[in-house]
Design an enzyme around this catalytic site. Structure first.
Site, PDB file in Angstrom:
ATOM      1  N   SER A  85      50.970  44.654  14.437  1.00 26.58           N
ATOM      2  CA  SER A  85      51.413  46.040  14.261  1.00 26.58           C
ATOM      3  C   SER A  85      51.024  46.591  12.894  1.00 26.58           C
ATOM      4  O   SER A  85      50.594  47.749  12.772  1.00 26.58           O
ATOM      5  CB  SER A  85      52.931  46.142  14.460  1.00 26.58           C
ATOM      6  OG  SER A  85      53.608  45.314  13.536  1.00 26.58           O
ATOM      7  N   LYS A  90      49.344  34.260  44.423  1.00 26.50           N
ATOM      8  CA  LYS A  90      49.833  35.468  43.748  1.00 26.50           C
ATOM      9  C   LYS A  90      49.843  35.191  42.246  1.00 26.50           C
ATOM     10  O   LYS A  90      50.737  34.531  41.725  1.00 26.50           O
ATOM     11  CB  LYS A  90      51.227  35.836  44.245  1.00 26.50           C
ATOM     12  CG  LYS A  90      51.729  37.170  43.729  1.00 26.50           C
ATOM     13  CD  LYS A  90      53.063  37.533  44.368  1.00 26.50           C
ATOM     14  CE  LYS A  90      53.505  38.918  43.928  1.00 26.50           C
ATOM     15  NZ  LYS A  90      53.691  39.019  42.470  1.00 26.50           N
TER      16      LYS A  90
END
Length: 652
Positions: free
Chosen positions: A30, A109
């Site tokens: 960040s 999946k």
């Protein structure tokens, strides 16, 4: 500014060296991102001061300002979930009732993020996230940093494909070790790490984190006839395709495949959370079609969720926007599926009674659908006290008497002036999938309501800057942003408004289907129940709920107030003509057409309001038969289905 640009360039290059060469990040993602943004802004304002070694000029990394919205040409649907063999058998029974000879393809999946890739003449043009299925985000630059996604296909095709982006367990472990050493918060699981990576503004970070993909679907029209052929074609075009799948017509064999995969789940290099079973024939898929939310030709079996024991400390009862009162248990904290869980749903009063759940009980907690913490049952052997759960008789918000209708499992507050009901309705109206009023969340809605500034959704559009400034913690800049967001919401397409009204059974996708036909909210005030029920994908329950809502005088008043406030009532998407000659009919083309090619005929039928499918069944309303029509024509005759020829179609 020249000096600051030089400082930022040197600083960011040092951080990049630490990250990429030494593999020892010296700054958080960040903080790096903030500095990078500052440099980009300065370089755009003062291009004469851009340095040759600026990280913004380096090959292999691009800083993005943000992600643009992207409307999918072919919507992405969710899958119906199954958690038991019985649910799979029920799915099999539904399919075999239509197609007794249907076969299935069972695929893994992958526990990652859905992506859509569009190619033009073989070259990658757009990579996008799933979003809400209709609108995602354009993340093309990040997609290009995933090594196993081809930038150019082996054939010059124009095609849209679907798949899953994921992070391997090995990459996940390495990233978390680095984040731990750097004092940064670790990712909870590989899926969260993959999601965070795909939304990175610095594309070089995406490259560093080594995401991978498995592709499984051609969303655009394909010449293939079977799903297993699609997988083979995708592999031939250069995509990564998961090697584990099974083709069979037997649900017993599919169940054996599921159990085999479940047993070796921990040995895989990536996370999976189930097995997807699809009807293998694409023509059968087309015929089976979709519900509002999911394809009827596929189902996702989800592996049993991780379970942990926890103690119920207390129970909170909250009122939702429809008046349903929901119990939530406060628990001793437990680690579950990578996160700390201290609250879990108890569903409703009938569930509490059925399971005999009491405060102080030790219970089994799991994540329903791997998302929502829920209480499964009580560990009776550990019950050491007899404190019975106190079921409220009065609404925890307004004090009105709660009702428990015979056909419902939940308690309900039916007081239309209930503060919690009103607040939840306002929150729903402002939510992202509804009117998307950025910043107007639960905390501010509560303050506005308690101050007496809003009592229904129309009041939102009467708010002033002074109203916001009177609220605790709201400064002038925040007030301006909120007013701008409210003003911007007025131009939303009308399906957002319809969903925002919070009508029972009317979700975001149903709202779009309704307005594709009616085009305007005002038209719903006089819409007939039987007309609404005819819309493909809807039914009598939805039609009844919608007409009951708009038959109320208060609904007409609310619509008028919103319209007066300048809120858009029109649907901005492509409208379906409900007066079209073939509106609502399911049509099949068969045989050779002499004047029209197959695509021209299909386009004309759809323009006339028909749904064109690939095979004949009892759901078919009309068959257009050309010359040399074969088995489809014979089946249509045997079922007594209306049959017309090409000339009839051309004259419409």
């Amino acid at each position: 500014m020249k000096k600051r640009i030089k400082e930022l360039t040197d600083l960011l290059n040092r951080y990049r060296y630490d990250y990429y060469t030494k593999d020892a990040p010296s700054v958080s993602d960040s903080d790096y991102d903030k500095l990078y943004r500052e440099l980009v802004t300065l370089e755009q304002s003062y291009p004469e001061y851009v340095l040759q070694d600026s990280p913004t000029q380096q090959v292999g990394g691009t800083i993005l300002k943000g992600f643009e919205k992207y409307r999918h040409q072919y919507p992405l649907f969710s899958l119906q979930d199954a958690f038991s063999r019985e649910e799979l058998d029920a799915f099999d029974k539904r399919v075999k009732a239509e197609f007794p000879n249907a076969t299935y393809l069972a695929e893994l999946k992958i526990d990652g993020l859905s992506i859509s890739l569009s190619y033009e003449n073989g070259f990658l043009q757009v990579g996008a996230t799933r979003g809400d299925g209709n609108i995602g985000e354009n993340i093309t630059e990040n997609i290009k940093k995933i090594k196993d996604i081809p930038h150019q296909l082996s054939e010059p095709l124009t095609i849209t494909v679907r798949g899953e982006a994921y992070m391997s367990r090995q990459s996940f472990k390495a990233i978390n070790e680095a984040r731990q050493e750097n004092g940064e918060t670790e990712f909870a699981n590989p899926r969260n790490a993959a999601a965070g990576t795909l939304r990175q503004l610095d594309t070089s970070v995406v490259a560093k984190r080594q995401l991978a993909t498995f592709l499984y679907q051609e969303a655009s029209p394909t010449a293939r006839n079977q799903q297993n052929e699609v997988l083979a074609e995708l592999a031939g075009l250069g995509f990564s395709v998961n090697p584990y799948y099974q083709l069979t017509s037997s649900m017993d064999e599919i169940w054996d495949f599921i159990k085999t995969i479940e047993a070796k789940r921990d040995q895989l290099a990536y996370d999976i959370d189930g097995v997807v079973i699809k009807v293998n024939s694409l023509a059968m898929q087309e015929e089976l079609g979709f519900t509002v939310k999911a394809p009827r030709w596929a189902i996702a079996y989800k592996f049993p969720a991780e379970e942990k024991e926890a103690e119920i400390l207390s129970v909170d009862w909250t009122v939702g926007r429809t008046g349903v009162v929901t119990p939530t248990a406060n628990l001793t904290p437990v680690q579950l599926a990578g996160t700390t869980v201290s609250r879990a749903t108890l569903h409703n009063v009938d569930y509490i009674a059925e399971k005999d759940i009491r405060i102080g009980d030790t219970v089994i907690v799991y994540k329903a659908g791997d998302i929502i913490p829920a209480v499964l049952n009580v560990v009776m052997s550990k019950r050491n006290q007899q404190e019975v759960m106190l079921i409220p008789k009065l609404c925890p918000s307004c004090g009105s008497e709660l009702v428990h209708f015979e056909d419902e499992v939940a308690l309900r507050c039916i007081n239309p002036l209930c503060p919690s009901l009103i607040q939840r309705s306002l929150e729903h109206f402002a939510s992202r999938d509804a009117m998307n009023i950025t910043g107007l969340g639960p905390a501010i809605v509560e303050k506005l309501f308690l101050a007496g500034f809003v009592h229904d959704v129309a009041d939102i559009y009467q708010l002033t800057k002074e109203n916001f400034m009177q609220l605790d913690g709201i400064k002038e800049k925040s007030a301006d942003k909120l007013l701008a967001a409210i003003e911007a919401s007025k131009s939303n397409s009308a399906e957002k408004l319809l969903f925002g009204l919070g009508i029972r059974h009317i979700g975001s996708k149903v709202s779009r289907l309704i307005l594709e036909v009616y085009g305007d909210i005002s038209a719903l005030l006089t819409a007939k129940e039987e007309e609404i029920a005819r819309i493909d994908g809807l039914g009598s329950t939805i039609a009844q709920s919608l007409t009951q809502y708009f038959e109320q005088k208060t609904a007409a008043i609310l619509v008028d107030e919103l319209k007066t406030a300048g809120v858009n009532m029109h649907y901005s998407g492509q409208k379906v003509n409900s007066d079209a000659a073939l509106f609502g009919l399911t049509v099949v083309l068969t045989g050779k057409l002499n004047q029209l090619n197959r695509n021209e005929a299909k386009d004309k039928l759809e323009a006339l309001g028909a749904k064109v499918t690939g095979s004949v069944s009892k759901k078919t309303d009309l068959v257009i038969a050309g010359s040399d029509a074969g088995s489809k024509l014979e089946k249509a005759k045997s079922l007594g289905i209306r049959i017309e020829d090409e000339d009839w179609l051309r004259q419409l």
